[in-house]
Write a protein that holds these residues in place. Structure first.
Motif, PDB file in Angstrom:
ATOM      1  N   UNK A 235       0.869  -1.170  -0.082  1.00 22.96           N
ATOM      2  CA  UNK A 235       0.059   0.132   0.043  1.00 22.96           C
ATOM      3  C   UNK A 235       0.859   1.375   0.117  1.00 22.96           C
ATOM      4  N   UNK A 236       1.997   1.122   0.514  1.00 23.77           N
ATOM      5  CA  UNK A 236       3.028   2.372   0.856  1.00 23.77           C
ATOM      6  C   UNK A 236       4.322   1.945   0.490  1.00 23.77           C
ATOM      7  N   UNK A 237       4.638   1.624  -1.078  1.00 18.26           N
ATOM      8  CA  UNK A 237       5.816   1.103  -1.396  1.00 18.26           C
ATOM      9  C   UNK A 237       6.819   2.207  -1.199  1.00 18.26           C
ATOM     10  N   UNK A 238       6.738   3.471  -1.099  1.00 21.90           N
ATOM     11  CA  UNK A 238       7.923   4.434  -0.941  1.00 21.90           C
ATOM     12  C   UNK A 238       8.019   5.269   0.325  1.00 21.90           C
ATOM     13  N   UNK A 239       7.401   4.697   1.339  1.00 20.50           N
ATOM     14  CA  UNK A 239       7.478   5.111   2.567  1.00 20.50           C
ATOM     15  C   UNK A 239       8.483   4.646   3.612  1.00 20.50           C
ATOM     16  N   UNK A 240       8.953   5.566   4.453  1.00 20.97           N
ATOM     17  CA  UNK A 240      10.045   4.884   5.238  1.00 20.97           C
ATOM     18  C   UNK A 240       9.651   3.889   6.310  1.00 20.97           C
ATOM     19  N   UNK A 241      10.530   3.003   6.602  1.00 23.96           N
ATOM     20  CA  UNK A 241      10.198   1.646   7.435  1.00 23.96           C
ATOM     21  C   UNK A 241       9.629   1.991   8.559  1.00 23.96           C
ATOM     22  N   UNK A 242      10.087   3.184   9.395  1.00 26.38           N
ATOM     23  CA  UNK A 242       9.568   3.479  10.789  1.00 26.38           C
ATOM     24  C   UNK A 242       8.092   3.839  10.606  1.00 26.38           C
ATOM     25  N   UNK A 243       7.568   4.497   9.784  1.00 25.75           N
ATOM     26  CA  UNK A 243       6.337   4.714   9.573  1.00 25.75           C
ATOM     27  C   UNK A 243       5.338   3.538   9.340  1.00 25.75           C
ATOM     28  N   UNK A 244       5.914   2.564   8.536  1.00 22.73           N
ATOM     29  CA  UNK A 244       5.383   1.351   8.203  1.00 22.73           C
ATOM     30  C   UNK A 244       5.070   0.561   9.229  1.00 22.73           C
ATOM     31  N   UNK A 245       6.055   0.361  10.186  1.00 25.28           N
ATOM     32  CA  UNK A 245       6.197  -0.368  11.377  1.00 25.28           C
ATOM     33  C   UNK A 245       4.999  -0.024  12.353  1.00 25.28           C
ATOM     34  N   UNK A 246       4.589   1.548  12.361  1.00 27.04           N
ATOM     35  CA  UNK A 246       3.526   1.950  13.176  1.00 27.04           C
ATOM     36  C   UNK A 246       2.269   1.679  12.577  1.00 27.04           C
ATOM     37  N   UNK A 247       2.230   1.699  11.135  1.00 29.17           N
ATOM     38  CA  UNK A 247       0.951   1.520  10.595  1.00 29.17           C
ATOM     39  C   UNK A 247       0.557   0.022  10.798  1.00 29.17           C
ATOM     40  N   UNK A 248       1.611  -1.002  10.656  1.00 31.71           N
ATOM     41  CA  UNK A 248       1.262  -2.383  10.851  1.00 31.71           C
ATOM     42  C   UNK A 248       0.612  -2.480  12.339  1.00 31.71           C
ATOM     43  N   UNK A 249       1.369  -1.910  13.294  1.00 33.52           N
ATOM     44  CA  UNK A 249       0.765  -2.061  14.656  1.00 33.52           C
ATOM     45  C   UNK A 249      -0.728  -1.558  14.360  1.00 33.52           C
ATOM     46  N   UNK A 250      -1.129  -0.531  14.095  1.00 34.56           N
ATOM     47  CA  UNK A 250      -2.279   0.107  14.175  1.00 34.56           C
ATOM     48  C   UNK A 250      -3.323  -0.817  13.285  1.00 34.56           C
ATOM     49  N   UNK A 251      -2.766  -1.462  12.113  1.00 30.53           N
ATOM     50  CA  UNK A 251      -3.646  -2.389  11.455  1.00 30.53           C
ATOM     51  C   UNK A 251      -3.830  -3.660  12.327  1.00 30.53           C
ATOM     52  N   UNK A 252      -3.003  -4.072  13.109  1.00 30.45           N
ATOM     53  CA  UNK A 252      -3.160  -5.240  13.867  1.00 30.45           C
ATOM     54  C   UNK A 252      -4.200  -5.186  14.789  1.00 30.45           C
ATOM     55  N   UNK A 253      -4.399  -3.714  15.617  1.00 29.37           N
ATOM     56  CA  UNK A 253      -5.067  -3.381  16.553  1.00 29.37           C
ATOM     57  C   UNK A 253      -6.627  -3.398  15.945  1.00 29.37           C
ATOM     58  N   UNK A 254      -6.520  -2.862  14.823  1.00 29.84           N
ATOM     59  CA  UNK A 254      -7.893  -2.635  14.155  1.00 29.84           C
ATOM     60  C   UNK A 254      -8.482  -4.221  13.707  1.00 29.84           C
ATOM     61  N   UNK A 255      -7.570  -4.893  13.437  1.00 24.93           N
ATOM     62  CA  UNK A 255      -8.067  -6.484  13.006  1.00 24.93           C
ATOM     63  C   UNK A 255      -8.615  -7.017  14.240  1.00 24.93           C
TER      64      UNK A 255
END
Length: 386
Positions: A235-255
């Motif tokens: 979904x975010x191929x050119x975004x820095x990893x630190x932001x993607x990690x926080x997005x991962x955590x948010x998505x897991x909470x939502x799931x």
């Protein structure tokens, strides 16, 4: 929001341990709103800001403490309660208060207190939560404790479900004000419990990655987490990893939140009252079987890679030594606790031991270290590893 028939009704509360003047409302609040506010304004709640969540006495300002964890649990709990039509104020009160009984240094401090007081029944942080709220935190002139409603106390007592073998401290409180310990609790209490799981499952990942104790490549060994990471990358191929990690955590909470909502609705579809929830004889609010298995895998990974990380174990050993030394000092010389606590020290057991445990359990990490330094002239090395 449509209120569910399964919601606890503050107007039908079973009341409080000590009679109060119903005309003294101090504003237009329900019984459960008053409970939440009493918890937030308590000294015991404020002390959570300096108590260990995962990392012992961290130097960094960005790591979670018991206070920030409790706030995050409350946020998740409110969302679940609102969506399910439950009483949001009761759920919030339970989420905010659930860790008030934790001693300094988290589970390391708890283990040390349990070992030190083993001859008098040991230590249990959940029983200490009830003891703190019902006896120790006493800002009112007419009674001990915060005099919270029965529904809040019941939900906190059954933090992990019905209690069949109560810790002595909890049994004593239950004898004074019966909390129906063998029965299941309200749906709000069950929601608060699963909100706690969702919060620490995911936020501890965030802290572990920040501290460098967890690494993304290791985390991706958990299959469903790896699936989530691939989706974020796509979904975010050119975004820095630190932001993607926080997005991962948010998505897991939502799931997890969506799974709890769907599963809880399915489990309660045929129920028509809050009383039927308690009489159901099983947990109704929680993860689906599939999510439960995924959450179990994540927990196993976190214990292996974070909670039992060698540096964490070393810090925990030092923390246990601090607590053990404090207990030994106060047991031998109660005057070291200060005039007020020393003067109130009972002569007979188990009250004497419990009094000392109460004093230590109320400490923040910082105050415990300060006391150890003043008594012994040193502390067992640098406890902080982040």
């Amino acid at each position: 929001m449509v209120r569910s028939l399964l919601a606890s009704d503050p107007a039908l509360s079973r009341g409080r341990e000590f009679a109060h003047n119903a005309s003294e409302t101090r504003g237009p609040r329900s019984a459960f709103q008053r409970d939440r506010d009493r918890i937030i304004h308590s000294i015991a709640f404020r002390r959570l800001k300096s108590k260990t969540q995962v990392f012992v006495a961290p130097y960094g300002d960005h790591y979670r403490t018991r206070l920030t964890h409790s706030l995050e649990v409350a946020q998740i709990g409110r969302v679940l309660a609102r969506t399910l039509g439950l009483d949001e104020d009761l759920t919030e009160a339970l989420c905010l208060a659930h860790d008030i009984g934790h001693p300094p240094f988290g589970h390391a401090g708890e283990k040390a207190l349990d070992e030190a007081s083993a001859r008098q029944g040991g230590f249990d942080h959940n029983a200490q939560t009830l003891r703190t709220l019902m006896r120790l935190e006493s800002p009112y002139p007419a009674h001990d404790g915060l005099n919270l409603s029965w529904e809040v106390l019941e939900g906190l007592a059954k933090h992990n479900g019905p209690v069949t073998h109560a810790h002595p401290a909890l049994a004593e409180l239950d004898s004074a004000y019966a909390l129906d310990l063998p029965q299941w609790s309200s749906l709000e209490a069950q929601v608060a419990a699963v909100a706690d799981d969702i919060a620490y499952d995911n936020h501890d990942i965030d802290d572990g990655l920040r501290a460098g104790f967890l690494h993304l490549d290791d985390l991706l060994a958990v299959d469903w987490v790896a699936d989530g990471w691939r989706a974020v990358e796509q979904q975010y191929p050119r975004v820095e990893r630190s932001r993607l990690l926080r997005e991962l955590v948010r998505n897991q909470i939502g799931l997890m939140v969506n799974d709890v909502i769907e599963h809880t609705r399915a489990m309660t579809r045929d129920l028509a009252s809050a009383d039927e929830v308690r009489a159901a004889g099983r947990m109704l609010a929680g993860f689906s079987p599939a999510m439960h298995e995924q959450e179990r895998q994540l927990k196993a990974f976190m214990y292996d890679r974070l909670y039992y990380h060698p540096e964490q174990v070393a810090a925990a050993d030092k923390a246990r030594e601090v607590v053990a030394r404090l207990y030994a000092a106060y047991e031998q010389e109660p005057a070291l606790m200060g005039e007020g606590w020393a003067k109130a020290t009972p002569a007979a057991e188990p009250d004497r031991t419990r009094h000392i445990v109460d004093y230590i359990a109320g400490m923040t990490d910082r105050f415990a270290l300060k006391q150890c330094q003043e008594i012994y002239g040193l502390v067992p090395g640098d406890l902080s590893n982040v």
